[in-house]
Design a protein around this motif. Structure first.
Motif, mmCIF file in Angstrom:
data_model
loop_
_atom_site.group_PDB
_atom_site.id
_atom_site.type_symbol
_atom_site.label_atom_id
_atom_site.label_comp_id
_atom_site.label_asym_id
_atom_site.label_seq_id
_atom_site.Cartn_x
_atom_site.Cartn_y
_atom_site.Cartn_z
ATOM 1 N N TYR A 191 -7.173 -1.670 15.480
ATOM 2 C CA TYR A 191 -7.645 -1.571 14.053
ATOM 3 C C TYR A 191 -6.646 -1.683 13.421
ATOM 4 O O TYR A 191 -5.171 -1.381 13.402
ATOM 5 N N TYR A 192 -7.579 -3.208 12.935
ATOM 6 C CA TYR A 192 -6.737 -3.303 11.014
ATOM 7 C C TYR A 192 -7.318 -2.299 9.905
ATOM 8 O O TYR A 192 -8.492 -2.148 9.897
ATOM 9 N N LEU A 193 -5.709 -1.247 9.250
ATOM 10 C CA LEU A 193 -6.501 -1.239 8.355
ATOM 11 C C LEU A 193 -6.792 -1.342 6.523
ATOM 12 O O LEU A 193 -6.089 -1.761 6.563
ATOM 13 N N LEU A 194 -8.497 -1.382 6.400
ATOM 14 C CA LEU A 194 -8.737 -2.026 5.252
ATOM 15 C C LEU A 194 -8.456 -1.203 4.248
ATOM 16 O O LEU A 194 -8.616 -1.511 3.401
ATOM 17 N N SER A 195 -8.971 0.177 4.272
ATOM 18 C CA SER A 195 -8.579 0.830 2.658
ATOM 19 C C SER A 195 -8.116 2.560 3.641
ATOM 20 O O SER A 195 -8.267 2.757 4.909
ATOM 21 N N GLY A 196 -7.783 3.210 2.508
ATOM 22 C CA GLY A 196 -7.002 4.556 2.824
ATOM 23 C C GLY A 196 -5.385 4.498 4.015
ATOM 24 O O GLY A 196 -4.779 3.851 3.307
ATOM 25 N N ALA A 197 -5.749 5.490 4.573
ATOM 26 C CA ALA A 197 -4.459 5.468 5.410
ATOM 27 C C ALA A 197 -4.694 7.003 6.503
ATOM 28 O O ALA A 197 -4.973 7.847 6.539
ATOM 29 N N VAL A 198 -3.429 6.195 7.211
ATOM 30 C CA VAL A 198 -3.326 7.621 8.663
ATOM 31 C C VAL A 198 -2.459 8.151 8.641
ATOM 32 O O VAL A 198 -1.137 6.984 7.747
ATOM 33 N N GLU A 199 -2.312 8.998 9.797
ATOM 34 C CA GLU A 199 -0.521 9.549 10.677
ATOM 35 C C GLU A 199 -0.495 8.884 11.541
ATOM 36 O O GLU A 199 -1.401 9.295 12.228
ATOM 37 N N LEU A 200 -0.106 8.399 11.967
ATOM 38 C CA LEU A 200 0.665 8.497 13.413
ATOM 39 C C LEU A 200 1.274 9.509 14.216
ATOM 40 O O LEU A 200 2.134 9.348 13.365
ATOM 41 N N GLU A 201 1.240 10.099 14.742
ATOM 42 C CA GLU A 201 2.324 11.426 15.242
ATOM 43 C C GLU A 201 2.131 11.175 17.800
ATOM 44 O O GLU A 201 1.703 10.724 17.600
ATOM 45 N N VAL A 223 4.273 11.863 20.828
ATOM 46 C CA VAL A 223 4.485 12.233 21.569
ATOM 47 C C VAL A 223 5.672 13.220 21.730
ATOM 48 O O VAL A 223 5.614 14.955 21.711
ATOM 49 N N ASP A 224 7.434 13.130 20.429
ATOM 50 C CA ASP A 224 7.627 14.299 20.596
ATOM 51 C C ASP A 224 7.744 15.322 19.354
ATOM 52 O O ASP A 224 8.589 15.158 18.946
ATOM 53 N N GLY A 225 6.728 14.455 18.336
ATOM 54 C CA GLY A 225 5.811 15.379 17.239
ATOM 55 C C GLY A 225 6.070 14.591 15.988
ATOM 56 O O GLY A 225 5.659 15.056 15.268
ATOM 57 N N ARG A 226 6.649 13.658 16.146
ATOM 58 C CA ARG A 226 7.152 12.554 15.064
ATOM 59 C C ARG A 226 6.412 12.081 14.211
ATOM 60 O O ARG A 226 5.142 11.607 15.240
ATOM 61 N N LYS A 227 6.541 12.064 12.786
ATOM 62 C CA LYS A 227 4.847 10.939 12.193
ATOM 63 C C LYS A 227 5.577 11.158 11.688
ATOM 64 O O LYS A 227 6.167 10.469 10.627
ATOM 65 N N SER A 228 4.764 9.715 10.955
ATOM 66 C CA SER A 228 4.261 8.490 10.298
ATOM 67 C C SER A 228 3.470 8.427 9.498
ATOM 68 O O SER A 228 2.265 8.453 9.963
ATOM 69 N N GLU A 229 3.643 7.639 8.977
ATOM 70 C CA GLU A 229 2.052 7.127 7.888
ATOM 71 C C GLU A 229 2.044 5.976 6.867
ATOM 72 O O GLU A 229 2.561 4.936 7.448
ATOM 73 N N ILE A 230 0.357 5.387 7.755
ATOM 74 C CA ILE A 230 0.445 3.587 6.936
ATOM 75 C C ILE A 230 -0.769 4.300 5.699
ATOM 76 O O ILE A 230 -1.962 4.372 6.126
ATOM 77 N N VAL A 231 -0.221 3.338 4.802
ATOM 78 C CA VAL A 231 -1.441 3.146 3.967
ATOM 79 C C VAL A 231 -1.709 1.275 3.888
ATOM 80 O O VAL A 231 -0.777 0.364 4.389
ATOM 81 N N ALA A 232 -2.966 1.702 3.378
ATOM 82 C CA ALA A 232 -3.763 0.039 3.457
ATOM 83 C C ALA A 232 -2.883 -0.661 2.478
ATOM 84 O O ALA A 232 -2.515 -0.295 1.428
#
Length: 416
Positions: free
Chosen positions: A55-65, A67-76
């Motif tokens: 999956y290659y992010l073309l636009s927008g943003a997603v959050e990755l979580e 198993v231990d609940g840690r989260k990070s964000e990736i922005v196009a």
């Protein structure tokens, strides 16, 4: 929402390792790729999935979580978005859209085929950093392709272990026949006799030969111990730098195996020697990865890259090794999910994979490697053992009291 509208070639070149491909290859890739849109809150990919897609992010943003609940964000169009999102499989993250977003979705097999025939001059035009990243990506894809097509060079079961396992599969095999197969390997014969006279198996009198050892231990325990002792020769490599990784792997496997022995005997009805062997084999998938690394010295000279490849491949390759060796599915399951803390096999009684997972957690905590580990209460395997009255305080107390027993098992695994 899914569509097939192609992206301009120059837009594709913004992604790695697509920038390795020629213009003709990119046109072909664009024709085979899909474009998918997601609304905020919608799940894009699920942790643990094996869908074979990038999956290659073309636009927008997603959050990755994780198993231990840690989260990070990736922005196009950010640096992180230059690579496929959560590419490793089984996926290590849940991916959730936080903004309206669009993805270019590519089958990994299709991309891998194109990368294999990408011209050399394309690679030479990249920066050294990009080249290393692409080589790592291609190596991982090659491993998966070879694994799926049975081309990956897997270690073989040492001869004496193979012969003993075949003999013990037959109902009419005698102790003399099993002892004969073991005696043909003097080193193995000596190890088995010493094991039988160790604190774990010692009787009123010491045994003097292999036949007496087989009679005292029984067919099943003999079979498991011969396999355990034979495995030491599998954890070898010709490269001194990589041999250090093998030694570290062997030490960790011995610790987990010893904890499996104690846990199985204390809180389950699983045969302790079977659990011991499952613990020793839980990381067997690392061996082919390290051996293959001998052919990619520049890539794997960096310990970070080696660790990343091992983490990505150990489960699938380990299961493939054990399937190739003819081990029961329960052993393959334990190897495939040995670090999948959220794995739940959903069988009514505790399984080898549960014992291995809980033993792994205790081993990591005991060696102060517990950063990122989930809480015991969040691990399904722990709850499954909990049905037999295991809880956090009792498990720690149990293993503290059993430390001497763990040390005895470690000594057993150190027999030369």
């Amino acid at each position: 929402m899914i569509g097939r509208e192609s992206l301009p070639v120059q837009r594709l070149r913004q992604f790695k390792p697509l920038n390795r491909l020629t213009e003709d290859q990119l046109v072909l890739l664009a024709s085979r790729a899909e474009r998918r849109t997601h609304t905020p809150g919608q799940r894009v990919a699920e942790r643990g999935a094996r869908d074979g897609l990038d999956y290659y992010l073309l636009s927008g943003a997603v959050e990755l979580e994780s198993v231990d609940g840690r989260k990070s964000e990736i922005v196009a169009e950010s640096e992180q978005a230059a690579n496929a999102v959560a590419r490793l499989q089984p996926r290590m993250y849940d991916v959730i859209a936080t903004q309206p977003c669009e993805f270019l979705v590519i089958e990994q097999d299709v991309l891998n085929q194109l990368l294999r025939v990408a011209p050399v001059e394309q690679v030479e035009s990249l920066s050294e950093e990009d080249s290393d990243a692409d080589e790592e990506y291609q190596l991982l894809m090659e491993f998966y392709a070879e694994l799926r097509s049975n081309q990956l060079s897997l270690p073989s079961v040492p001869d004496v272990a193979w012969k003993v396992r075949r003999l013990t599969d037959r109902e009419d095999t005698t102790a003399e026949q099993i002892a004969g197969a073991i005696t043909a390997d003097p080193s193995m014969a000596a190890k088995l006799v010493r094991a039988c006279n160790s604190p774990l198996y010692r009787g009123f009198n010491d045994v003097r030969n292999v036949r007496e050892s087989v009679v005292r231990l029984g067919t099943n325990t003999t079979r498991q111990l011969v396999t355990v002792f034979a495995l030491r020769e599998v954890f070898q490599t010709r490269q001194p730098l990589l041999q250090k990784a093998m030694e570290t792997l062997w030490q960790h496997s011995r610790e987990v195996a010893a904890l499996c022995w104690v846990l199985a005997g204390s809180v389950t009805r699983i045969n302790p020697e079977e659990a011991l062997l499952a613990g020793l084999l839980h990381d067997i998938g690392v061996v082919p990865v390290v051996v293959q690394a001998e052919h990619h010295v520049n890539l794997f000279a960096d310990q970070v890259n080696l660790d990343r490849a091992i983490a990505e491949l150990r489960g699938d390759v380990g299961a493939a090794v054990l399937e190739n060796w003819g081990f029961p599915d329960s052993f393959s399951e334990a190897a495939r999910h040995a670090e999948a803390w959220d794995y739940d096999c959903r069988k009514p009684e505790p399984q080898l994979v549960d014992v291995v997972l809980v033993a792994q957690m205790h081993a990591m905590i005991g060696s102060h490697q517990n950063q990122g580990l989930p809480a015991f209460a969040a691990v399904p395997a722990y709850h499954r053992l909990g049905e037999l009255e295991l809880n956090v305080s009792r498990s720690l107390k149990l293993l503290t009291e059993a430390r001497a027993r763990v040390d005895e098992v470690q000594q057993l695994l150190s027999i030369h």
